[in-house]
Design an enzyme around this catalytic site. Sequence first.
Site, mmCIF file in Angstrom:
data_model
loop_
_atom_site.group_PDB
_atom_site.id
_atom_site.type_symbol
_atom_site.label_atom_id
_atom_site.label_comp_id
_atom_site.label_asym_id
_atom_site.label_seq_id
_atom_site.Cartn_x
_atom_site.Cartn_y
_atom_site.Cartn_z
ATOM 1 N N TRP A 10 0.808 -1.226 0.000
ATOM 2 C CA TRP A 10 0.000 0.000 0.000
ATOM 3 C C TRP A 10 0.840 1.275 0.000
ATOM 4 C CZ3 TRP A 10 -4.831 -0.982 3.630
ATOM 5 C CH2 TRP A 10 -5.719 -1.826 2.940
ATOM 6 N N LYS A 11 2.145 1.143 0.192
ATOM 7 C CA LYS A 11 3.019 2.327 0.218
ATOM 8 C C LYS A 11 2.422 3.382 1.172
ATOM 9 C CE LYS A 11 4.531 0.997 -4.326
ATOM 10 N NZ LYS A 11 5.071 1.346 -5.614
ATOM 11 N N HIS A 94 12.733 -2.480 -0.621
ATOM 12 C CA HIS A 94 11.935 -2.001 -1.751
ATOM 13 C C HIS A 94 12.711 -0.904 -2.487
ATOM 14 C CE1 HIS A 94 8.811 -0.068 -4.090
ATOM 15 N NE2 HIS A 94 8.167 -1.218 -4.017
ATOM 16 N N GLU A 96 11.907 1.844 -3.687
ATOM 17 C CA GLU A 96 11.669 3.226 -3.233
ATOM 18 C C GLU A 96 12.468 3.521 -1.967
ATOM 19 O OE1 GLU A 96 7.406 2.922 -3.291
ATOM 20 O OE2 GLU A 96 7.486 2.806 -5.478
ATOM 21 N N GLU A 166 11.472 -6.813 -8.923
ATOM 22 C CA GLU A 166 10.715 -5.653 -9.394
ATOM 23 C C GLU A 166 11.629 -4.743 -10.213
ATOM 24 O OE1 GLU A 166 7.182 -4.809 -6.608
ATOM 25 O OE2 GLU A 166 8.935 -3.936 -5.667
HETATM 26 P P1 PGA Z 1 3.055 -1.067 -8.838
HETATM 27 O O1 PGA Z 1 4.061 -1.163 -7.592
HETATM 28 O O2 PGA Z 1 2.252 -2.330 -8.861
HETATM 29 O O3 PGA Z 1 2.219 0.149 -8.573
HETATM 30 O O4 PGA Z 1 3.889 -0.941 -10.063
HETATM 31 C C1 PGA Z 1 4.720 -2.362 -7.278
HETATM 32 C C2 PGA Z 1 5.613 -2.174 -6.062
HETATM 33 O O5 PGA Z 1 6.250 -1.127 -5.938
HETATM 34 O O6 PGA Z 1 5.723 -3.066 -5.203
#
Ligand code: PGA
Length: 248
Positions: A10-11, A94, A96, A166
């Site tokens: 969900w970030k 992750h 990010e 990812e």
């Molecule tokens: P996304 O994000 O499905 O919006 O591309 C994936 C994630 O960052 O885990």
Amino acid sequence: MRKPVIAGNWKMHKTISEGFKFIDDIKENVKDTDVEVMLFVPYTMLKSMKDYTDGTNIIIGAQNMHFEENGAYTGEISPLMLKDINVKNTLVGHSERREYFNETDETVNKKILKALEHDIDVILCVGEKLEERENNIEKDVVKKQIIKAFENVSAKMMNKIVIAYEPIWAIGTGKTASSEDANEMISFIRSEIQNLYDDEISEEIRILYGGSVKPTNVEELMNQDDIDGGLVGGASLKADQFIELVNF
Ligand code: PGA
């Protein structure tokens, strides 16, 4: 047989009441699945969501965790704090966090070791940047991330790890890696795990794909031999889409 996983990330989205509404909307529709259903939610709602999903098959996890048990680390959350509220799953590394919060392969490794010490299961995220793929070094980049992440991680702990591949250029962009490219990298990761550990561990470890997974592409991705599930950002925020993903 590896049990498939659909994990929502969900970030920095949703309030507690929105989280509860989401659970109300999905729980009957995901309860009979053979898929492991996970949601990685913001810290503020971790305890309430954990309690709210008690007795369901929905696993609630954290999006990050510090590698110390306590100390002068303003703004951080420790494994003891997660255990205190019965949270036993976390994302680590992750992209990010690597990009905006100085997460390195070294801190990723420390976090994995500390999580395992406290019996917390980990989804380790790896993946290359666009320019790395354009320069054909994506496998070198991911290999390095994997080797460092698992330094000093013993074979007997590997059943507590899931890996999510990812590619950074596919996250939140609407661009998905082709299912063949995703499968190729995931099978490469599996062979690296075989090099680091053994055949059995490499056969058993679950490796997910992440990056613009949505109801329209999930089936094709899941049909690939080596892809065991999805780590999903955007499409995990909408209950109807998440239900479709789990019931791919
Ligand atoms: P996304 O994000 O499905 O919006 O591309 C994936 C994630 O960052 O885990």
